[in-house]
Scaffold this motif. Sequence first.
Motif, short mmCIF file in Angstrom:
data_model
loop_
_atom_site.label_atom_id
_atom_site.label_comp_id
_atom_site.label_asym_id
_atom_site.label_seq_id
_atom_site.Cartn_x
_atom_site.Cartn_y
_atom_site.Cartn_z
N GLU A 226 0.63 -1.12 -0.20
CA GLU A 226 -0.03 -0.03 -0.11
C GLU A 226 1.10 1.36 -0.05
N ALA A 227 2.10 1.20 0.68
CA ALA A 227 3.06 2.26 0.75
C ALA A 227 4.36 1.69 0.72
N THR A 228 5.22 2.62 0.06
CA THR A 228 6.71 2.35 0.38
C THR A 228 7.33 3.49 1.36
N ILE A 229 8.02 2.90 2.20
CA ILE A 229 8.71 3.93 3.10
C ILE A 229 10.33 3.89 2.76
N VAL A 230 10.89 4.96 2.62
CA VAL A 230 12.33 5.00 2.45
C VAL A 230 12.92 5.84 3.82
N ILE A 231 13.68 5.01 4.18
CA ILE A 231 14.30 5.45 5.79
C ILE A 231 15.59 6.17 5.43
N GLU A 232 16.35 5.74 4.69
CA GLU A 232 17.40 6.53 4.35
C GLU A 232 17.99 6.33 3.11
N SER A 233 18.51 7.32 2.45
CA SER A 233 18.90 7.08 1.09
C SER A 233 20.09 8.29 0.66
N ALA A 234 21.21 7.73 -0.15
CA ALA A 234 22.02 9.06 -0.77
C ALA A 234 21.22 9.60 -1.87
N ASP A 235 21.71 10.51 -2.70
CA ASP A 235 21.03 11.30 -3.64
C ASP A 235 20.95 10.22 -4.81
N LYS A 236 21.50 8.98 -4.97
CA LYS A 236 21.28 8.21 -5.87
C LYS A 236 21.15 6.68 -5.43
N GLY A 237 20.67 6.04 -5.81
CA GLY A 237 20.41 4.44 -5.42
C GLY A 237 19.24 3.90 -5.82
N GLY A 238 19.20 2.42 -5.40
CA GLY A 238 18.09 1.76 -5.67
C GLY A 238 16.82 1.97 -4.96
N SER A 239 17.00 2.60 -3.55
CA SER A 239 15.62 3.05 -2.86
C SER A 239 14.95 4.02 -3.86
N LEU A 240 15.66 5.21 -4.35
CA LEU A 240 14.93 6.10 -5.05
C LEU A 240 14.06 5.44 -6.41
N VAL A 241 14.90 4.59 -6.84
CA VAL A 241 14.26 3.75 -7.90
C VAL A 241 12.94 3.25 -7.58
N THR A 242 13.06 2.51 -6.33
CA THR A 242 11.77 1.71 -5.80
C THR A 242 10.53 3.07 -5.54
N ALA A 243 11.06 4.00 -4.93
CA ALA A 243 10.14 4.99 -4.67
C ALA A 243 9.51 5.67 -6.04
N THR A 244 10.27 5.73 -7.18
CA THR A 244 9.77 6.38 -8.37
C THR A 244 8.71 5.30 -8.86
N MET A 245 9.12 3.74 -8.85
CA MET A 245 8.10 2.82 -9.26
C MET A 245 6.87 2.95 -8.45
N ALA A 246 7.00 3.14 -7.10
CA ALA A 246 5.81 3.06 -6.30
C ALA A 246 4.73 4.44 -7.00
N ASN A 247 5.52 5.45 -7.23
CA ASN A 247 4.82 6.57 -7.65
C ASN A 247 4.00 6.31 -8.74
N ASP A 248 4.80 5.58 -9.54
CA ASP A 248 4.10 5.30 -11.12
C ASP A 248 3.07 4.17 -10.97
N TYR A 249 3.00 3.30 -9.76
CA TYR A 249 1.96 2.34 -9.54
C TYR A 249 0.97 3.21 -8.76
N ASN A 250 1.12 4.43 -8.71
CA ASN A 250 -0.14 5.18 -7.84
C ASN A 250 -0.09 4.88 -6.58
N ARG A 251 0.99 4.37 -5.78
CA ARG A 251 1.17 4.08 -4.51
C ARG A 251 1.52 5.41 -3.63
N GLU A 252 1.30 5.13 -2.22
CA GLU A 252 1.87 6.15 -1.54
C GLU A 252 3.33 6.11 -1.05
N VAL A 253 3.89 7.17 -1.10
CA VAL A 253 5.55 6.85 -0.78
C VAL A 253 5.97 8.04 0.61
N PHE A 254 6.50 7.50 1.47
CA PHE A 254 6.90 8.20 2.40
C PHE A 254 8.31 8.45 2.71
#
Length: 366
Positions: A226-254
């Motif tokens: 239902e939602a993806t939570i990013v706890i820590e991430s540098a300015d580039k990385g797989g976590s930001l890719v996952t957050a982008t995918m979640a947005n594309d799927y119309n999921r909530e991102v925190f």
Amino acid sequence: MSEVEILYLLALQSIEGVGDITAKKLLNHCGTAEEVFKSTPSQLALIDGIGKKTIQNIHNKSAFKEAENELQFIKKEDIKVLFYKDDDYPEKLKHCIDGPLLLFTSGKINLQQKKILSIVGTRQVTSYGIDFCKKFIEDLAPLDPIIVSGFAYGVDIVAHQAAMDNGLQTIGVLAHGLNQIYPKTHKKYMSKMESNGGFMTDFWSTSNPDKENFIKRNRIVAGISEATIVIESADKGGSLVTATMANDYNREVFAVPGRATDRYSQGCNTLIKTQKANLLTNAADLIYNLNWDIAKKEKPIQKQLFVTLEPEEQNLFDFLKTNGKEHIDIIAMESNIPVFKLSSLLLNMELKGVVRPLPGKVFEII
């Protein structure tokens, strides 16, 4: 599913040029994987986007040898296979156009009537990230969510462990087949994970944890919850890719904010700044934004009692209590406080757990 159905689906997967989207298109037209292989070239040519090369590959019987080998592995290891039209296939993944045709799972995964959250972040997690992750999951425990992550170093394994410590189901989504584990040092967690959830992948046993597989894996992490939570991430990385995918799927991102000078908070701060993620300071923020019902739970999330407010903070609290949620510009005008100073006051009150930010620079009391 029967072994014959699984075999034909595996064979369909192994055809060169047939990915999840094309496979679903073929199945929607033909009805079953078996019928795909029984269809004539002229029948297949009627399907939009199916070219001569793909049709030739479909009628190349070598696909079945690979499929038979994989089926033997599945049977030997007692792996559960989920087809995307099955009732027990993750509901939200069904609505992702590139969701896996098949999922392979081990353990005791039960997704029925469950809240599902994905937690991702850097492999170089700091003590700040560890502490936040543990407290966040502990506070959510009364709601009994399933915690999904990628079983990698850093935030992933912290999230899995915190879930198990609180008696929650947790699922590790792997970037390889179920015949191995990566990283190998995490093998010690496998038994407990499979007793409290388990593992999930769309990769065959012939797949290794190659770099490109992790990006493909992330679509499951983003799409299943239902939602993806990013706890820590540098300015580039797989976590930001996952957050982008979640947005594309119309999921909530925190995203969890951090100091501007902290390397592993830069990605989270950027997500918040560009309005690609909601700001997350505690479990109550997520519960509110997702509109989760906690009325009947034994341990509802409560704001800190006996908070000491400075006089200006108390005036702001009283204003919001009387007027309800308000935009920061309205608050500044009505309270006669410059916005730059008001932002600092509201942040202090947020850290004290008495106000919460909403999208669009709106604030309300908790």
